[in-house]
Design an enzyme around this catalytic site. Sequence first.
Site, PDB file in Angstrom:
ATOM      1  N   CYS A 141      -8.784 -28.473   5.091  1.00  0.00           N
ATOM      2  CA  CYS A 141      -7.476 -27.967   5.512  1.00  0.00           C
ATOM      3  C   CYS A 141      -6.813 -28.893   6.519  1.00  0.00           C
ATOM      4  CB  CYS A 141      -7.572 -26.541   6.046  1.00  0.00           C
ATOM      5  SG  CYS A 141      -7.929 -26.382   7.802  1.00  0.00           S
ATOM      6  N   CYS A 155     -14.429 -28.654   5.563  1.00  0.00           N
ATOM      7  CA  CYS A 155     -13.151 -28.032   5.189  1.00  0.00           C
ATOM      8  C   CYS A 155     -12.072 -29.084   5.002  1.00  0.00           C
ATOM      9  CB  CYS A 155     -12.732 -27.032   6.257  1.00  0.00           C
ATOM     10  SG  CYS A 155     -11.154 -26.223   5.916  1.00  0.00           S
ATOM     11  N   GLN A 173     -11.364   7.666  -5.282  1.00  0.00           N
ATOM     12  CA  GLN A 173     -11.906   8.249  -4.057  1.00  0.00           C
ATOM     13  C   GLN A 173     -13.207   8.985  -4.395  1.00  0.00           C
ATOM     14  OE1 GLN A 173     -11.174   7.760  -1.024  1.00  0.00           O
ATOM     15  NE2 GLN A 173      -9.125   6.829  -1.070  1.00  0.00           N
ATOM     16  N   GLY A 185     -11.463   4.141   0.147  1.00  0.00           N
ATOM     17  CA  GLY A 185     -12.363   4.909   1.002  1.00  0.00           C
ATOM     18  C   GLY A 185     -13.590   4.150   1.454  1.00  0.00           C
ATOM     19  N   ASP A 190      -2.969   8.350  -1.917  1.00  0.00           N
ATOM     20  CA  ASP A 190      -4.224   9.071  -2.092  1.00  0.00           C
ATOM     21  C   ASP A 190      -4.512   9.908  -0.857  1.00  0.00           C
ATOM     22  OD1 ASP A 190      -4.547   6.865  -0.506  1.00  0.00           O
ATOM     23  OD2 ASP A 190      -6.475   6.255  -1.320  1.00  0.00           O
ATOM     24  N   CYS A 219      -8.574 -28.885   9.980  1.00  0.00           N
ATOM     25  CA  CYS A 219      -9.876 -29.556  10.072  1.00  0.00           C
ATOM     26  C   CYS A 219      -9.765 -31.065   9.836  1.00  0.00           C
ATOM     27  CB  CYS A 219     -10.859 -28.939   9.092  1.00  0.00           C
ATOM     28  SG  CYS A 219     -11.292 -27.251   9.559  1.00  0.00           S
ATOM     29  N   ASP A 239       0.857  -1.184   0.000  1.00  0.00           N
ATOM     30  CA  ASP A 239       0.000   0.000   0.000  1.00  0.00           C
ATOM     31  C   ASP A 239       0.896   1.238   0.000  1.00  0.00           C
ATOM     32  OD1 ASP A 239       1.013   0.099   2.546  1.00  0.00           O
ATOM     33  OD2 ASP A 239      -0.895  -0.201   3.572  1.00  0.00           O
ATOM     34  N   SER A 240       0.275   2.414  -0.029  1.00  0.00           N
ATOM     35  CA  SER A 240       1.071   3.633  -0.164  1.00  0.00           C
ATOM     36  C   SER A 240       1.656   4.111   1.153  1.00  0.00           C
ATOM     37  CB  SER A 240       0.193   4.742  -0.731  1.00  0.00           C
ATOM     38  OG  SER A 240      -0.791   5.093   0.251  1.00  0.00           O
ATOM     39  N   GLY A 241       1.130   3.631   2.242  1.00  0.00           N
ATOM     40  CA  GLY A 241       1.574   4.087   3.557  1.00  0.00           C
ATOM     41  C   GLY A 241       0.708   5.206   4.110  1.00  0.00           C
ATOM     42  N   GLY A 242      -0.017   5.878   3.244  1.00  0.00           N
ATOM     43  CA  GLY A 242      -0.824   7.018   3.688  1.00  0.00           C
ATOM     44  C   GLY A 242      -1.942   6.618   4.629  1.00  0.00           C
ATOM     45  N   PHE A 243      -2.638   5.558   4.289  1.00  0.00           N
ATOM     46  CA  PHE A 243      -3.774   5.133   5.103  1.00  0.00           C
ATOM     47  C   PHE A 243      -3.332   4.777   6.512  1.00  0.00           C
ATOM     48  CE2 PHE A 243      -6.526   1.745   6.761  1.00  0.00           C
ATOM     49  CZ  PHE A 243      -7.731   2.416   6.785  1.00  0.00           C
ATOM     50  N   HIS A 249      -6.465 -22.182   9.202  1.00  0.00           N
ATOM     51  CA  HIS A 249      -7.805 -22.543   8.737  1.00  0.00           C
ATOM     52  C   HIS A 249      -8.514 -21.349   8.088  1.00  0.00           C
ATOM     53  CE1 HIS A 249     -11.979 -23.802   8.594  1.00  0.00           C
ATOM     54  NE2 HIS A 249     -12.247 -22.652   9.183  1.00  0.00           N
ATOM     55  N   ASP A 296      -8.502  -7.349   0.135  1.00  0.00           N
ATOM     56  CA  ASP A 296      -7.528  -7.571   1.209  1.00  0.00           C
ATOM     57  C   ASP A 296      -8.183  -7.206   2.526  1.00  0.00           C
ATOM     58  OD1 ASP A 296      -7.177  -4.472   0.865  1.00  0.00           O
ATOM     59  OD2 ASP A 296      -6.130  -4.989   2.716  1.00  0.00           O
TER      60      ASP A 296
HETATM   61 ZN   LIG Z   1     -10.196 -25.932   8.012  1.00  0.00          ZN
END
Ligand SMILES: [Zn+2]
Lengths: 437, 400
Positions: free
Chosen positions: B305, B303, B188, B215, B145, B308, B91-95, B333, B265
């Site tokens: 994984c 699941c 934005q 935003g 931004d 699980c 990311d830009s770091g601004g947030f 998980h 994200d």
């Molecule tokens: Zn799982």
Amino acid sequence: MNIPLMEIVALETGFYLGHSYHNKNSLCREQQPPGKRGSMKFAVKAWSNGGKARTGVLYLGTCPSPLETPALLLSTRKGLPHFISPDLLPSLPHPDSFLLQVSPLHFLEGPSVTTISNIGGLHQMLRLHDYAFAAVARDSIQCLPESDSTNKLGASFETPCGRRLIKPAEYLQMISSMRPNIWAALADEVPAWVSDKRNKTSVDRTIKWLDECIELSPQGGVVFGAVVGGSKVDERKRCAQEIAKRNVSGFWIGGFGLGESMLERPALLEAVMDSLPEEKPRLICGLGLPEEVLQGVATGVDLFDSSYIYNLTLGGFALTFPLDRIETNASGFQSTDMGVDQTKINLKATVYRKDTSPIVASCTCYTCLNHTKAYINHLLNVHEMLAQTLLEIHNTHHYLGFFRSIREAIKDGKFEQFRQMFIQRRRDNIAAVAVCA
Amino acid sequence: MALRFEVLGRFNRARAAQLTLPHFVCQTPLFMPVGTQGTIKGLTTNQLEEIGCQIILGNTYHLALRPTSELIDELGGLHKFMNWPRALLTDSGGFQMVSLLHLADITEKGVTFQSPVDGKPMLLTPEESIQIQNRIGADIIMALDDVVKTTITGPRIEEAMYRTLRWIDRCIAAHKRPNEQNLFGIVQGGLDPVLRDICVRGLVDRNLPGYAIGGLAGGEDKDSFWRVVAQCTAALPEDKPRYVMGVGYPLDIVVCSALGADMYDCVYPTRTARFGTALVPEGVLKLKHNAMVDDTRPIDPACGCMVCKNYTRAYIHCLVTKDAMGSQLLSYHNLYYMMKLSRDLHSSIIEGRFPEFVCDFLQKMFPKGDIPEWVCNAMEVAGIDISSCCAPFTSPQDYN
Ligand SMILES: [Zn+2]
Ligand SMILES: [Zn+2]
């Protein structure tokens, strides 16, 4: 993203409590396996020239291959290594890493003994069917004996859920549900500074509790009798002799690492070892440093616990001492003046900020194959958990290598030289650093 | 431009694509776990590959503080530093500055903030943000931004939108590695459709490799949220990836994907794991709850994984919030769940059964059919018929 949108407490939906789902999805073992978990065989294979150090082979029911001793039991929390998740365990050396030590007291807050038993014991609950568990109440990290509160009814421990008095019957319930390969009898461990009277009581109680434990023990269980006796040679001898008379498969030697000095230890260890039959394995608790391990091996100890690795890992340390054999007289100790004591390095030190080499160049562990000192230094600086994972992997790998070197030295009949060389090398380096300073 | 974006399948506005980045060929829709400081919650990079992570997000603000972008650059970039062979996004770091530091102040020059190291005033300009991100070396870098809270109204929103447009040119001019790193612009404009429209057009004119919708996910109401997403995705070019920043919950991701977004994200899956919460098709499962203490089922029986397949709720219950392993296993998980969701979105779109997938997803999460109205509204715009999993219409008044 601060207000969770669908905080459905699953229980309120009724879905998760539907008993019809219970059996279908349960991870419990359908049938109990035959009692191979209870089988153990041990044979001494070689003694070092003129000494008591010995190598042996330990066959444990669940382990596919025999384990060579002297060996290290990996320290666990609730059955898994502290920071190494189960899918990473197979990356450690086989079968050296297959012995795990677990404290039943870790489960005081649940799951209940009934549930653990329903699931099928530790092997099934942890899904480590090829591994061997040795259950010992004291873990030297979170569960420590609290001798002041121990009484004739049971042993007291400081545990993560407070101070708890554990009676033999209760302890055996835990053992029966967990079904470890090996379990140590309950002991009244006392620190080195207690009165002779208290020390004597601890021996009496430990013998009495062993009899109770044996009486209550599940069939086929492999019990190690506990040997205590504090810092008194006579009491150590008396305890060992009494325990050796009982029907036990091996011995768990307690009461070390509780305030005694390293100098008084050899006499105590010898008093114990000389009273124990040669053909049964000996597991010791509380000797962790490389020098302490060498001290124990020299008197005939076969199995060691590894809270040392946990402590190193938490402190940001990585083991780096050379694992070469005696013939190659390398002076390969890393010598820098930051955070080093010649067996290990402190990866928090700023000298590692830009160090793109692995912890140990020749190491084949996951950490050394994949990551640099600089990265681990960064992870430690920003308090990220991966630092501990990577360090525990390397340190475990390295210490297992140390045990392999010990076994080779014994087989070559050169254990005493190996030990002297190890200690001398450290002394030289400490001296060298002192001169530089 | 250092990416290729090929749409492989569509269902109305939803699309499944292949996004080829310098370090990895990704399948979208995709979720990017947040690895703030070059690592994710005790998981090894091998495990992250196993779980199916395609892109990991790094936070420029944190990495610039420690170990510093200069050091990362000197040691060969973030991929090499953390030994992650697949794609990265910074990311830009601004947030982070605006949200973490009380004294951050935004002027035309950039974001002024008090240094967390020595308290001195510091300035992060668009040029500097790009320089730092060039040094870190991620596959995708974000423009700086002017971030304002979505809940703010008035002229500040307009100012921020126009400033974001002015700053994008400074970012483009400062970008020194366009053949190795893709600069994404950020739309934005708050909740105002007119401002959002101006911003989208302005950014599209710059012909960037990809676009983010910024935003959002800041506490605005859900109806406004999806409407902004729908408006932006409709106006953004078909042949470029669209990334909704800070999203989110599985439900949000399904809705946004139906509306034509591709990338997401959020810290939620790993953060909630630390507090003992597992993501499951039904919503969430709180492993800390006392009823888990003797429950011998896996977290999610459906699941596949590692966790699980092997561990009971009873065992995880005794680990969570107490032992490091609890958070490690639950993070594993939860990320697996998010990756599975991404894969399912992708394949259901490709195989032409996206509406069925959405209905199935909603049915599990809302077994009584009480699907939130904003979801129903969004699905109507997305052209997804979800009537089969909605309860027969009852107005709230009927209950009174
Ligand atoms: Zn799982
Ligand atoms: Zn290593």
